[in-house]
Design a protein around this motif. Sequence first.
Motif, PDB file in Angstrom:
ATOM      1  N   ARG A 125      10.716   1.119 -32.665  1.00  0.00           N
ATOM      2  CA  ARG A 125      12.055   1.621 -32.368  1.00  0.00           C
ATOM      3  C   ARG A 125      12.180   1.857 -30.864  1.00  0.00           C
ATOM      4  N   PRO A 126      12.621   0.853 -30.129  1.00  0.00           N
ATOM      5  CA  PRO A 126      12.715   1.004 -28.667  1.00  0.00           C
ATOM      6  C   PRO A 126      13.701   2.069 -28.227  1.00  0.00           C
ATOM      7  N   GLU A 127      14.620   2.452 -29.116  1.00  0.00           N
ATOM      8  CA  GLU A 127      15.600   3.464 -28.740  1.00  0.00           C
ATOM      9  C   GLU A 127      15.055   4.884 -28.878  1.00  0.00           C
ATOM     10  N   LEU A 128      13.859   5.057 -29.426  1.00  0.00           N
ATOM     11  CA  LEU A 128      13.298   6.385 -29.687  1.00  0.00           C
ATOM     12  C   LEU A 128      13.115   7.165 -28.386  1.00  0.00           C
ATOM     13  N   ARG A 129      13.484   8.442 -28.420  1.00  0.00           N
ATOM     14  CA  ARG A 129      13.318   9.320 -27.264  1.00  0.00           C
ATOM     15  C   ARG A 129      12.676  10.643 -27.709  1.00  0.00           C
ATOM     16  N   VAL A 130      11.605  11.006 -27.043  1.00  0.00           N
ATOM     17  CA  VAL A 130      10.937  12.277 -27.345  1.00  0.00           C
ATOM     18  C   VAL A 130      11.693  13.410 -26.660  1.00  0.00           C
ATOM     19  N   LEU A 131      12.013  14.456 -27.406  1.00  0.00           N
ATOM     20  CA  LEU A 131      12.731  15.612 -26.875  1.00  0.00           C
ATOM     21  C   LEU A 131      11.770  16.704 -26.417  1.00  0.00           C
ATOM     22  N   ASP A 132      10.710  16.895 -27.189  1.00  0.00           N
ATOM     23  CA  ASP A 132       9.788  17.998 -26.864  1.00  0.00           C
ATOM     24  C   ASP A 132       8.431  17.725 -27.501  1.00  0.00           C
ATOM     25  N   VAL A 133       7.358  18.142 -26.823  1.00  0.00           N
ATOM     26  CA  VAL A 133       5.999  18.056 -27.349  1.00  0.00           C
ATOM     27  C   VAL A 133       5.317  19.405 -27.149  1.00  0.00           C
ATOM     28  N   GLN A 134       4.857  19.982 -28.219  1.00  0.00           N
ATOM     29  CA  GLN A 134       4.096  21.229 -28.154  1.00  0.00           C
ATOM     30  C   GLN A 134       2.637  20.910 -28.475  1.00  0.00           C
ATOM     31  N   MET A 135       1.764  21.118 -27.475  1.00  0.00           N
ATOM     32  CA  MET A 135       0.350  20.801 -27.627  1.00  0.00           C
ATOM     33  C   MET A 135      -0.443  22.061 -27.959  1.00  0.00           C
ATOM     34  N   SER A 136      -1.437  21.912 -28.834  1.00  0.00           N
ATOM     35  CA  SER A 136      -2.322  23.015 -29.181  1.00  0.00           C
ATOM     36  C   SER A 136      -3.676  22.443 -29.603  1.00  0.00           C
ATOM     37  N   PRO A 137      -4.735  23.251 -29.618  1.00  0.00           N
ATOM     38  CA  PRO A 137      -6.026  22.766 -30.116  1.00  0.00           C
ATOM     39  C   PRO A 137      -5.898  22.326 -31.567  1.00  0.00           C
ATOM     40  N   ASN A 172       1.166  13.556 -22.210  1.00  0.00           N
ATOM     41  CA  ASN A 172       2.466  14.205 -22.036  1.00  0.00           C
ATOM     42  C   ASN A 172       3.533  13.535 -22.895  1.00  0.00           C
ATOM     43  N   ALA A 173       4.763  13.979 -22.747  1.00  0.00           N
ATOM     44  CA  ALA A 173       5.855  13.469 -23.574  1.00  0.00           C
ATOM     45  C   ALA A 173       6.079  11.976 -23.369  1.00  0.00           C
ATOM     46  N   GLN A 174       5.938  11.511 -22.139  1.00  0.00           N
ATOM     47  CA  GLN A 174       6.141  10.088 -21.862  1.00  0.00           C
ATOM     48  C   GLN A 174       5.108   9.236 -22.609  1.00  0.00           C
ATOM     49  N   PHE A 175       3.849   9.682 -22.583  1.00  0.00           N
ATOM     50  CA  PHE A 175       2.799   8.948 -23.286  1.00  0.00           C
ATOM     51  C   PHE A 175       3.076   8.925 -24.795  1.00  0.00           C
ATOM     52  N   ILE A 176       3.417  10.082 -25.351  1.00  0.00           N
ATOM     53  CA  ILE A 176       3.700  10.170 -26.790  1.00  0.00           C
ATOM     54  C   ILE A 176       4.898   9.293 -27.148  1.00  0.00           C
ATOM     55  N   GLU A 177       5.910   9.285 -26.288  1.00  0.00           N
ATOM     56  CA  GLU A 177       7.096   8.469 -26.564  1.00  0.00           C
ATOM     57  C   GLU A 177       6.741   6.994 -26.657  1.00  0.00           C
ATOM     58  N   GLU A 178       5.928   6.499 -25.746  1.00  0.00           N
ATOM     59  CA  GLU A 178       5.534   5.091 -25.785  1.00  0.00           C
ATOM     60  C   GLU A 178       4.738   4.778 -27.052  1.00  0.00           C
ATOM     61  N   VAL A 179       3.894   5.705 -27.452  1.00  0.00           N
ATOM     62  CA  VAL A 179       3.109   5.509 -28.679  1.00  0.00           C
ATOM     63  C   VAL A 179       4.028   5.404 -29.887  1.00  0.00           C
ATOM     64  N   LEU A 180       4.966   6.325 -30.007  1.00  0.00           N
ATOM     65  CA  LEU A 180       5.857   6.337 -31.177  1.00  0.00           C
ATOM     66  C   LEU A 180       6.800   5.132 -31.174  1.00  0.00           C
ATOM     67  N   LYS A 181       7.278   4.749 -30.007  1.00  0.00           N
ATOM     68  CA  LYS A 181       8.133   3.560 -29.935  1.00  0.00           C
ATOM     69  C   LYS A 181       7.416   2.340 -30.517  1.00  0.00           C
ATOM     70  N   LYS A 182       6.180   2.170 -30.100  1.00  0.00           N
ATOM     71  CA  LYS A 182       5.422   1.006 -30.545  1.00  0.00           C
ATOM     72  C   LYS A 182       5.067   1.110 -32.021  1.00  0.00           C
ATOM     73  N   HIS A 183       4.649   2.290 -32.447  1.00  0.00           N
ATOM     74  CA  HIS A 183       4.228   2.446 -33.835  1.00  0.00           C
ATOM     75  C   HIS A 183       5.396   2.261 -34.799  1.00  0.00           C
ATOM     76  N   GLU A 184       6.541   2.818 -34.462  1.00  0.00           N
ATOM     77  CA  GLU A 184       7.687   2.773 -35.368  1.00  0.00           C
ATOM     78  C   GLU A 184       8.623   1.603 -35.082  1.00  0.00           C
TER      79      GLU A 184
END
Length: 415
Positions: A30-42, A16-28
Amino acid sequence: MDSVNADELVAPAWLNAQFIEEVLKKHECRPELRVLDVQMSPASAKGDHYASIMFRANVSYTCTGGKQSKSLIIKTMPDEEGHKKEMLSGSHLFETEIGMYTKVLPRFEQILREAGDNTRLCAPCLYCSLEPRQVMIFEDLVPLGYTVIRKREATTEELNFAFLKLAKLHAVSFHVLHEQPEYLQEFKNGLFEIPNMRQDPFCITGMKKFLDFLEEFPELRKYKPYFEKMENDYIDRVEIVMQEYRRNRKPNGYYVLCHGDFHLKNMMFKQREDGSLEDVMLLDYQVSNICPITMDLIYAVYMLMGIEERHNNYKELLDYYFAEFLATLQNIGYKGDLPNSVEFWQQIFQHKCYDIYLITTFLPMMNAFKHNDFDPAEVFQKEDLQRGMYRLDSYVQDVKYLLARFEAEGFFQNQ
């Protein structure tokens, strides 16, 4: 949505968005990073892969500098009960692939760069984990111009690009095994180390279906006695070859870190604006392991090449691969005795048991996936569908040619 795998229509709840946000924060970083929306598809089409489930996440987020977006490919183990989960349970697939992306492939790219070769061997991996879930997250290559070939065979140029990339992967591993063999010793889990491989009906009953197939065609019946002689031990012979490096190493064997699943859907191609090829990216290193160099190449003849190339051009393609393999060894400063072409081709012929396993078991499936709309989940579980794949005209004509070639080469005289 018949064009995608059913188990990839809905992402698991934890993805979900929370999981993706933690991944991007760590990768980039940037602790201030906030995910606004995630659209999932195959992330893939039906028949592209089987040993995982994959999703594409189109992510919009904010951080210092404003609103941004990123496309990610997420690969994880199936949650749904069924053949796929049962088949892959207890396997080392993610452990192997994570090791390849975090340890081996970056080191191999560094060795190439130090020799003036900027070849990329893998897509960027942003995140990976074995606990609490087996998951890997990659940069999506589609926005970068890479595409998967579907509904057609690869051209000779595309095959040469793929073999060039494989030659470099093999050459660096050959060099590392010579200079620092312990560095790669953990990569020992190939096809037959998948725990349920030797019990899965699809994987062990191909010869029986093939013998029934031979009986149906008068011009093929003459080959049936040769295959009947192999029926009881052909899989054992393949397993022995695949595990040769670890169990019974030959003094003249050419051993490399094989990709393990070198077929057309495990690579993406990128073209320049003028239509010429710029790059091919190899994907899916889940069964990479140290084994004879022949394993990737014999596999490629049946699982990568189309019928025309397999019949008319396979020797030229493998000779091209071998020339690039030697050139890369020399370029990176390999100091041992160079492999030679005569021994290379002798080993390919000596490992013909792998040809037999692929022709009788996996070639019908690969042919069906290329030319027809088969569902992998159904194919692995429904014997009537499996038997139908042996009756497809493209497979029939392919086998007629291949067995005649084997006969002309004297293979059946040695059985």
